[in-house]
Scaffold this motif. Structure first.
Motif, PDB file in Angstrom:
ATOM      1  N   THR A  31     -13.854  20.253 -37.407  1.00  0.00           N
ATOM      2  CA  THR A  31     -13.551  21.407 -38.261  1.00  0.00           C
ATOM      3  C   THR A  31     -12.523  21.883 -38.593  1.00  0.00           C
ATOM      4  OG1 THR A  31     -13.918  23.007 -36.536  1.00  0.00           O
ATOM      5  CG2 THR A  31     -16.056  22.423 -37.942  1.00  0.00           C
ATOM      6  N   VAL A  34     -11.001  19.090 -41.279  1.00  0.00           N
ATOM      7  CA  VAL A  34     -11.573  19.371 -42.425  1.00  0.00           C
ATOM      8  C   VAL A  34     -10.976  20.546 -43.110  1.00  0.00           C
ATOM      9  CG1 VAL A  34     -13.628  20.179 -43.649  1.00  0.00           C
ATOM     10  CG2 VAL A  34     -13.614  18.240 -42.089  1.00  0.00           C
ATOM     11  N   ALA A  42     -14.778  24.145 -46.427  1.00  0.00           N
ATOM     12  CA  ALA A  42     -15.414  22.625 -46.374  1.00  0.00           C
ATOM     13  C   ALA A  42     -15.933  22.496 -44.762  1.00  0.00           C
ATOM     14  CB  ALA A  42     -14.765  21.532 -46.572  1.00  0.00           C
ATOM     15  N   ALA A  43     -15.123  23.304 -43.658  1.00  0.00           N
ATOM     16  CA  ALA A  43     -15.479  22.973 -42.322  1.00  0.00           C
ATOM     17  C   ALA A  43     -16.730  23.406 -41.819  1.00  0.00           C
ATOM     18  CB  ALA A  43     -14.112  23.842 -41.526  1.00  0.00           C
ATOM     19  N   THR A  46     -19.203  21.052 -43.443  1.00  0.00           N
ATOM     20  CA  THR A  46     -19.248  19.827 -42.930  1.00  0.00           C
ATOM     21  C   THR A  46     -19.936  19.875 -41.610  1.00  0.00           C
ATOM     22  OG1 THR A  46     -17.284  19.134 -44.038  1.00  0.00           O
ATOM     23  CG2 THR A  46     -17.707  17.842 -41.984  1.00  0.00           C
ATOM     24  N   LEU A  49     -23.667  19.713 -41.979  1.00  0.00           N
ATOM     25  CA  LEU A  49     -24.079  18.429 -42.554  1.00  0.00           C
ATOM     26  C   LEU A  49     -24.300  17.509 -41.437  1.00  0.00           C
ATOM     27  CD1 LEU A  49     -22.040  18.178 -45.957  1.00  0.00           C
ATOM     28  CD2 LEU A  49     -24.624  18.693 -45.650  1.00  0.00           C
ATOM     29  N   LEU A  50     -23.090  17.553 -40.452  1.00  0.00           N
ATOM     30  CA  LEU A  50     -23.176  16.571 -39.343  1.00  0.00           C
ATOM     31  C   LEU A  50     -24.325  16.923 -38.630  1.00  0.00           C
ATOM     32  CD1 LEU A  50     -22.125  14.370 -37.604  1.00  0.00           C
ATOM     33  CD2 LEU A  50     -20.620  16.209 -36.596  1.00  0.00           C
ATOM     34  N   SER A  64     -18.400  12.150 -35.783  1.00  0.00           N
ATOM     35  CA  SER A  64     -17.337  13.017 -36.053  1.00  0.00           C
ATOM     36  C   SER A  64     -15.870  12.356 -36.294  1.00  0.00           C
ATOM     37  CB  SER A  64     -17.244  13.864 -34.590  1.00  0.00           C
ATOM     38  OG  SER A  64     -18.362  14.595 -34.552  1.00  0.00           O
ATOM     39  N   ILE A  67     -15.804  11.342 -39.915  1.00  0.00           N
ATOM     40  CA  ILE A  67     -15.556  12.386 -40.999  1.00  0.00           C
ATOM     41  C   ILE A  67     -13.967  13.047 -40.757  1.00  0.00           C
ATOM     42  CG2 ILE A  67     -16.244  14.817 -41.443  1.00  0.00           C
ATOM     43  CD1 ILE A  67     -19.187  13.968 -40.416  1.00  0.00           C
ATOM     44  N   SER A  68     -13.736  13.016 -39.402  1.00  0.00           N
ATOM     45  CA  SER A  68     -12.304  13.354 -39.392  1.00  0.00           C
ATOM     46  C   SER A  68     -11.325  12.471 -40.235  1.00  0.00           C
ATOM     47  CB  SER A  68     -11.901  13.532 -37.812  1.00  0.00           C
ATOM     48  OG  SER A  68     -12.289  14.614 -37.181  1.00  0.00           O
ATOM     49  N   ALA A  71     -11.360  13.269 -43.693  1.00  0.00           N
ATOM     50  CA  ALA A  71     -10.698  14.655 -43.970  1.00  0.00           C
ATOM     51  C   ALA A  71      -9.403  14.355 -44.042  1.00  0.00           C
ATOM     52  CB  ALA A  71     -10.974  15.825 -43.123  1.00  0.00           C
ATOM     53  N   TRP A  74      -8.054  12.677 -47.129  1.00  0.00           N
ATOM     54  CA  TRP A  74      -8.474  13.314 -48.482  1.00  0.00           C
ATOM     55  C   TRP A  74      -7.447  13.852 -49.144  1.00  0.00           C
ATOM     56  CZ3 TRP A  74     -12.520  14.180 -51.084  1.00  0.00           C
ATOM     57  CH2 TRP A  74     -12.918  15.151 -52.100  1.00  0.00           C
TER      58      TRP A  74
END
Length: 82
Positions: A31, A34, A42-43, A46, A49-50, A64, A67-68, A71, A74
């Motif tokens: 988080t 993100v 978004a944190a 997200t 969603l995870l 994780s 996704i990190s 982010a 991004w």
């Protein structure tokens, strides 16, 4: 025990989740990445969603970390090209 640990323990008990299955640091790191790399709102989305993906059994073991990485990349992806 700090407030975060107490809260986590209480929510796990309420939802019937084994706290031993929780990797708190991984969720907090995710988080943070993100929130800083994409946007603060978004944190939590997200993390949710995870959780959905893990609950459905579709999240890869390294979800994780993946996704990190998304982010962190991004901001570079969103920078206008000259």
């Amino acid at each position: 025990m700090n407030v975060l640990e107490q809260w986590t323990e209480r929510v796990c008990a309420e939802l019937g989740i084994d706290p031993a299955r929780l990797d708190r640091n991984a969720v907090l790191d995710l988080t943070k990445d993100v929130a800083h790399g994409v946007a603060r709102p978004a944190a939590p989305l997200t993390a949710y969603l995870l959780g959905l993906a893990q609950g459905a059994g579709t999240a890869p073991a390294d979800a994780s970390a993946r996704i990190s990485a998304l982010a962190k990349a991004w901001q570079n992806d969103q920078t206008p090209q000259a």
